[in-house]
Design an enzyme around this catalytic site. Structure first.
Site, PDB file in Angstrom:
ATOM      1  N   LYS A  86      -2.622 -16.992  -5.518  1.00 32.81           N
ATOM      2  CA  LYS A  86      -1.203 -16.906  -5.852  1.00 32.81           C
ATOM      3  C   LYS A  86      -0.749 -15.472  -6.115  1.00 32.81           C
ATOM      4  CE  LYS A  86      -0.083 -21.338  -5.823  1.00 32.81           C
ATOM      5  NZ  LYS A  86       0.874 -21.866  -4.828  1.00 32.81           N
ATOM      6  N   GLU A 108       8.462 -21.075 -10.844  1.00 35.09           N
ATOM      7  CA  GLU A 108       8.025 -22.399 -11.251  1.00 35.09           C
ATOM      8  C   GLU A 108       6.505 -22.402 -11.204  1.00 35.09           C
ATOM      9  OE1 GLU A 108       8.623 -21.633  -8.173  1.00 35.09           O
ATOM     10  OE2 GLU A 108       6.739 -22.333  -7.309  1.00 35.09           O
ATOM     11  N   SER A 372      -9.440 -21.378  -2.702  1.00 33.13           N
ATOM     12  CA  SER A 372      -8.182 -20.730  -3.084  1.00 33.13           C
ATOM     13  C   SER A 372      -8.102 -20.351  -4.560  1.00 33.13           C
ATOM     14  CB  SER A 372      -7.008 -21.640  -2.723  1.00 33.13           C
ATOM     15  OG  SER A 372      -7.166 -22.907  -3.324  1.00 33.13           O
TER      16      SER A 372
END
Lengths: 388, 272
Positions: A86, A108, A372
């Site tokens: 991210k 968010e 990830s």
């Protein structure tokens, strides 16, 4: 200056209130200029190297390879600063917000990883940060909530609906509608109105660009399969994109089957959804026959979302990528299995990709799987669910 | 009854013209179909027609209404919980559409999910609707829906926001049918203590570019604010204030009485 895509086949677009259109135009122009600007590129590359720790390793997972009967490499996004992919998106959008003179940033978060990444970038760049998070996710991702607070972000609890990621996105969009002149919305995945799906993909393709070079260096040939989990779809688009033109490489996206696709409690928008609009773009959504968006379900907060990026819907329709789904139970088992096989605790999201691999071993060629994120955030939830 | 031969677009024009000939702006109250329940919303629609409304904006409940603030969002959630559907919303429309023009406020997923835009237009026209406002279908995405509604004689009413650049605003006005909906403030729907000082300029600029009437909504919470808007615009839209009144009433009769009293007072203020 190349155009930033608005549509992916019939999907994508900008289904948002008129109030936001000027800001989306501004963002589109800012990104078209920034990505062709050498100074911006150098600043991003420097932060990739010195702040995130890129390139992340491509790790040959020996015991896992033995277990599944074929060679498997893990793209170690779990080793990126803040513990997941991210940060690649957050850092790029943070620089872009700064470039546009927008000193207030909202985001968010579902699993909390995007919220932590955005809070981290805001601390780095001196930006004000507000993160919307459903109260159910606040409950199951407590360590990330505490990290965001430590980093100076304000976490706003969202009580609406199922109190998970969908409502957090809606709350963030409403904040943006009200504060659009001073605020940049750092959306966390390849979803939302244009230009976000293209912008976030451009910022995440670093995963695939590195993996392609590392895989060729290690094996002298392209992988047979790329495997990644798909919630909103940013880590998967990131690793798929540089390989899309390599027709011989299979692209496999693994969605959350939750309690089973037939149970209705899942997060598999591409496999079991309909075409519809959610959060500003036309894509595959989990909705009823009336067009009302339904609540998704997944044990992993990051896949607990009833929509998916529009480019994935196009890749599904064209057949270039193949989508499949894995249940909560299988993902939980894979979480433990990778931990014991490799000494790597995966996040519950990529545990879905691991679970698919465990069931689909053997055969020719080798695989690259996008790990990830790391699983520290999920430990308490997994312990509770498995009684371990 | 001459209206029966008019298209929806023409009925909207007649309603605005009738108010103008009385020297006042048109009054357009908003209501959520199926809120607090189906019976109450039928009573509220009738009360609107009885209490001085010139047109009605009828919300079709949707699970994820991004342009709406907490009051209307909660009303949509409650209406869906009480079993509201597009079909039941169109029943509310049909119950009152022979008395005054009804403009549906429907999010784009509601327009597309029921067999596409042409089928939505057919059903809306069959229920007597005069037009539709689709708050998440901005210029650039709206062509297909606009054409489908137009083919059924219905208006697609576009929105203009304070953030809309002048050049884009002119293009929105050029394709507007029925009226142009000016969003008063940067934000979602909901009651506000004051309207922005720049609103009069925004309305004047929009009127200069539009061949159809210009109505203002978002934030109008009192008869005085409606009158303030009525001095510059062709119409005033009152939403969250009335939805709150319906929410606070305990029965269909009480809801009808509460919204009727507010509208009668607002209608007097507009004529002032």
């Amino acid at each position: 200056m190349s155009a930033v895509e608005e549509r992916f086949g019939p999907y994508g677009g900008r289904y948002v209130p008129e109030t936001l259109i000027a800001a989306l135009d501004e963002l589109t122009d800012a990104w078209a200029q920034a990505r062709d600007d050498d100074a911006f590129g150098e600043r991003l590359a420097q932060l990739h190297r010195d702040f995130i720790g890129r390139p992340t390793p491509l790790y040959r997972a020996g015991r896992l390879s033995e277990r599944v009967g074929r060679t498997v490499y893990l793209k170690r996004e779990d080793l990126a600063h803040t513990g997941a992919h991210k940060i690649n998106n957050a850092i790029g959008q943070g620089l872009l917000a700064q470039r546009m003179g927008k000193l207030r940033v909202i985001a968010e978060t579902g699993a909390g990883q995007h919220g932590v990444a955005t809070a981290t970038v805001c601390a780095l760049l001196g930006l004000e940060c507000v993160v919307y998070m459903g109260t159910e996710d606040i409950r199951r991702q407590r360590p990330n909530v505490e990290r965001m607070g430590l980093l100076g972000a304000e976490v706003v609890p969202v009580e609406a609906g199922a109190r998970t990621l969908k409502e957090a996105v809606s709350a963030a969009i409403r904040d943006w509608v009200a504060n659009v002149e001073t605020t940049h919305y750092v959306i966390g995945s390849v979803v939302g109105p244009a230009p976000f799906p293209a912008l976030v993909r451009d910022l995440q393709r670093v995963i695939g660009d590195e993996a392609r070079e590392q895989a060729l260096a290690a094996e002298g040939a392209l992988p047979a399969r790329l495997i990644a989990c798909v919630g909103g779809g940013s880590n998967s688009i990131g690793i798929f994109t540089p390989f899309v033109a390599d027709e011989e490489v299979a692209l496999i996206g693994v969605e959350a089957a939750g309690e089973g696709l037939e149970s209705g409690r899942h997060g598999a928008s591409l496999l079991a959804g309909r075409t519809g609009v959610l959060h500003g773009s036309l894509s595959a959504v989990i909705a009823d026959e009336e067009g009302q968006i339904l609540e998704a379900h997944s044990v992993s907060a990051g896949l607990d979302y009833p929509g998916v990026g529009p480019e994935h819907a196009q890749l599904r329709d064209s057949g270039r990528a193949t989508y499949t789904a894995v249940t909560d139970a299988a993902a939980l088992a894979a979480f433990g299995e990778l931990s014991r096989l490799e000494g790597i605790v995966p996040a519950l999201e990529p545990s879905h990709a691991i679970a698919w691999l465990l069931e689909n071993g053997g055969g020719e060629g080798y695989d690259v799987l996008c790990l990830s994120g790391r699983g520290d955030k999920d430990l308490a939830e997994v312990m509770e669910l498995t009684g371990a | 009854m001459p209206e029966a031969t008019l298209t929806g677009v023409e009925r909207i024009a007649v309603a605005f013209e009738a108010a103008r000939s009385e020297g006042r702006a048109a009054l357009m109250p908003y209501m959520m179909a199926g809120f607090p329940d189906h019976e109450s919303s039928l009573a509220i629609a009738a009360a609107y027609a009885d209490s001085g409304a010139d047109l009605i904006e009828l919300g079709v409940p949707f699970s994820d209404p991004l342009a709406d603030g907490p009051t209307i969002h909660a009303a949509a959630t409650a209406a869906l919980g009480a079993g509201a559907t597009l079909g039941s919303a169109l029943e509310v429309c049909g119950s009152v559409s022979d008395r005054l023009p009804v403009v549906l406020m429907a999010y784009v997923n509601m327009v597309l999910a029921h067999g596409g835009a042409a089928e939505f237009a057919r059903r809306a026209a069959a229920a007597g609707a005069a037009g539709a406002i689709v708050p998440d279908l901005p210029l650039g995405e709206a062509e297909e829906v606009r054409a489908a509604l137009a083919a059924a004689g219905l208006a697609l009413v576009p929105l203009v926001a304070p953030t809309t650049p002048p050049e884009r605003r002119a293009r929105i006005c050029a394709v507007a049918r029925g009226f142009v909906y000016v969003v008063s403030t940067v934000g979602t729907t909901g009651e506000r203590a004051e309207l922005p000082a720049a609103l009069a300029d925004l309305v004047a600029a929009t009127k200069a570019e539009s061949e159809v009437p210009v109505a203002v909504g978002f934030g109008i919470s009192t008869p005085e604010q409606a009158a303030e808007v009525g001095r510059v615009a062709d119409g005033a839209i009152v939403g969250s204030r009335l939805v709150r009144a319906a929410a606070e009433a305990g029965s269909p009769e009480a809801a009808a009485e509460a919204v009727g009293a507010f509208l009668r007072e607002t209608r007097v203020a507009l004529a002032g």
